[in-house]
Design an enzyme around this catalytic site. Structure first.
Site, mmCIF file in Angstrom:
data_model
loop_
_atom_site.group_PDB
_atom_site.id
_atom_site.type_symbol
_atom_site.label_atom_id
_atom_site.label_comp_id
_atom_site.label_asym_id
_atom_site.label_seq_id
_atom_site.Cartn_x
_atom_site.Cartn_y
_atom_site.Cartn_z
ATOM 1 N N ILE A 71 0.824 -1.220 0.000
ATOM 2 C CA ILE A 71 0.000 0.000 0.000
ATOM 3 C C ILE A 71 0.853 1.263 0.000
ATOM 4 O O ILE A 71 0.335 2.365 -0.165
ATOM 5 C CB ILE A 71 -0.971 0.035 1.198
ATOM 6 N N GLY A 94 8.405 4.004 0.677
ATOM 7 C CA GLY A 94 9.135 5.233 0.931
ATOM 8 C C GLY A 94 10.616 4.965 1.023
ATOM 9 O O GLY A 94 11.080 3.836 0.838
ATOM 10 N N SER A 95 11.384 6.024 1.322
ATOM 11 C CA SER A 95 12.833 5.890 1.372
ATOM 12 C C SER A 95 13.288 4.994 2.517
ATOM 13 O O SER A 95 14.367 4.408 2.454
ATOM 14 C CB SER A 95 13.473 7.270 1.501
ATOM 15 N N PHE A 96 12.463 4.897 3.564
ATOM 16 C CA PHE A 96 12.877 4.122 4.727
ATOM 17 C C PHE A 96 12.201 2.764 4.817
ATOM 18 O O PHE A 96 12.508 1.985 5.702
ATOM 19 C CB PHE A 96 12.605 4.910 6.017
ATOM 20 N N GLY A 97 11.248 2.464 3.924
ATOM 21 C CA GLY A 97 10.617 1.161 4.044
ATOM 22 C C GLY A 97 9.402 0.968 3.168
ATOM 23 O O GLY A 97 9.002 1.842 2.394
ATOM 24 N N LEU A 98 8.836 -0.227 3.305
ATOM 25 C CA LEU A 98 7.675 -0.670 2.546
ATOM 26 C C LEU A 98 6.532 -0.909 3.518
ATOM 27 O O LEU A 98 6.736 -1.428 4.616
ATOM 28 C CB LEU A 98 8.030 -1.964 1.798
ATOM 29 N N VAL A 99 5.315 -0.529 3.126
ATOM 30 C CA VAL A 99 4.140 -0.757 3.962
ATOM 31 C C VAL A 99 3.168 -1.652 3.204
ATOM 32 O O VAL A 99 2.852 -1.401 2.038
ATOM 33 C CB VAL A 99 3.445 0.561 4.345
ATOM 34 N N LYS A 120 4.623 -2.213 8.452
ATOM 35 C CA LYS A 120 5.680 -1.359 7.916
ATOM 36 C C LYS A 120 7.024 -2.054 8.085
ATOM 37 O O LYS A 120 7.416 -2.410 9.194
ATOM 38 C CB LYS A 120 5.692 -0.013 8.644
ATOM 39 N N ASP A 126 7.054 16.744 10.501
ATOM 40 C CA ASP A 126 6.810 16.323 9.120
ATOM 41 C C ASP A 126 5.317 16.151 8.866
ATOM 42 O O ASP A 126 4.893 15.192 8.235
ATOM 43 C CB ASP A 126 7.555 15.019 8.828
#
Length: 378
Positions: free
Chosen positions: A26, A29-34, A49, A141
């Site tokens: 879904i 991002g730069s820090f991970g997958l959700v 996440k 953020d």
């Protein structure tokens, strides 16, 4: 010991315990997958996440440790709630949270929001910020894609990876540009919780006008857009700028008078909404309204209940944040936090709004469910 299942998701190895089934991507991002998944213990859908390679560097490990600590501490019904955490055989970290159907950014990209939804959403955002700020935490953020919403109009702020203590010296490059407070762009070394109120004001303006208020193409363009609407920074603001080059840039700008914010929103916008917006988008953060005071404004009167707008039990413990440990030390600390979370009886999710309070959200929920259905979001 937990059993793990390995799957390939968007070209990325996704390892999860057998507690979860049917992972579907879904977000990335730069820090991970959700991924969305189904929790077989709670019989509820969740968001899983994956924080990729959290131990590759000391900075990544510290960021991960910070996010875990914040998720463990901050528990409020307008903040995303951690339900599980585990470390995979490949030493990636997975965090399970409740799954909400969409985010505000996606909604705003599809169709205009009805004014009553904008009103209820900014109330919930400010309610969450009041709690966060009472814990001496700055989100840093806040943007529409970090505002999650379900079909019942429940709103939750997520992504605390950039959150920080309010302290004398702060680094400057945070927040997506459109929602970034001018004191960050002016390279102040000190800023506070007011940056989140500015971001929330930008979000309110975007909900009202159906497009971003300050869609800057770069740092300089962003500042020009702000001054075109709000006027030049007052001397009290310029005096706090630490960079001589920035001072020279600000002083070189042509003189601009502030515009009435009623000119940048639709003509039928509620006067009280414009009045609150004016208080949230004040250039000088020292005179900008706080989240707590904003909740008392007439625009939010239909929802405001001082007995149901809680604060944190105390300030968050930031003592670790000034540490400069090697990645191996952060790794040990992260493992300790994960084990601590798994070995204690964690409190239930924060309760939903009490239906006995003066505001009954049922009618609004029905309308919003229809709105989502018409938008193809459910």
């Amino acid at each position: 010991m937990a059993e793990f299942v390995r799957a390939e998701v968007l070209g990325t190895k996704f390892e999860y315990t057998t507690r979860y089934v049917n992972p579907q991507p879904i977000g990335m991002g730069s820090f991970g997958l959700v991924c969305s998944a189904f929790d077989q213990i709670t019989q509820q859908p969740v968001a899983l996440k994956k924080i990729m390679k959290p131990f590759d560097s000391s900075s990544l490990a510290k960021r991960t440790y910070r996010e875990i600590r914040l998720l463990k501490y901050l528990r409020h019904e307008n903040l995303i709630c951690m339900r599980d955490i585990f470390i995979s055989p490949l030493e990636d970290i997975y965090i399970a949270t409740e799954l909400l159907g969409t985010d505000l950014g996606r909604l705003l990209s599809i169709k205009p929001l009805d004014s009553k939804f904008s009103q209820y959403f900014i109330y919930q955002i400010l309610r969450g910020l009041k709690y966060i700020h009472s814990a001496n935490v700055i989100h840093r953020d806040l943007k529409p894609t970090n505002i999650l919403i379900n079909e019942n109009c429940d709103l939750k702020i997520c992504d605390f990876g950039l959150a920080r203590l309010q302290e004398p010296q702060m680094t400057g490059y945070v927040a997506t540009r459109y929602y970034r407070a001018q004191e960050i762009m002016l390279t102040w070394q000190r800023y506070g919780v007011q940056v989140d109120v500015w971001s929330a004001g930008c979000i309110l303006a975007e909900m009202l006008r159906r497009k971003p208020l300050f869609p800057g193409k770069d740092h300089v363009h962003q500042f020009h857009l702000i001054t075109n609407i709000l006027g030049n920074p007052p001397d009290a603001v310029i005096e706090k700028i630490t960079s001589k080059n920035t001072v020279n840039f600000v002083k070189s700008l042509p003189s601009r008078e502030p515009r009435d914010l009623s000119t940048v929103v639709p003509k039928d916008t509620d006067f009280d909404a414009i009045d609150l917006l004016k208080k949230m988008l004040v250039i000088d953060p020292d005179t900008r309204i706080s989240a707590q005071d904003a909740l008392r404004y007439p625009y939010l009167a239909p929802y405001h209940d001082p007995t149901d707008e809680p604060v944190a039990s105390g300030p968050f413990d930031w003592s670790f944040d000034s540490a400069d440990f090697p990645k191996e030390t952060w790794k040990i600390m992260i493992y300790s936090e994960v084990l601590d979370y798994l070995n204690v009886d964690n409190p239930a999710d924060p309760a939903p709004f009490d239906p006995s309070t003066p505001f009954d959200p049922s009618a609004l929920e029905r309308e919003f469910s229809e709105f989502l259905s018409d938008s193809g979001q459910i």
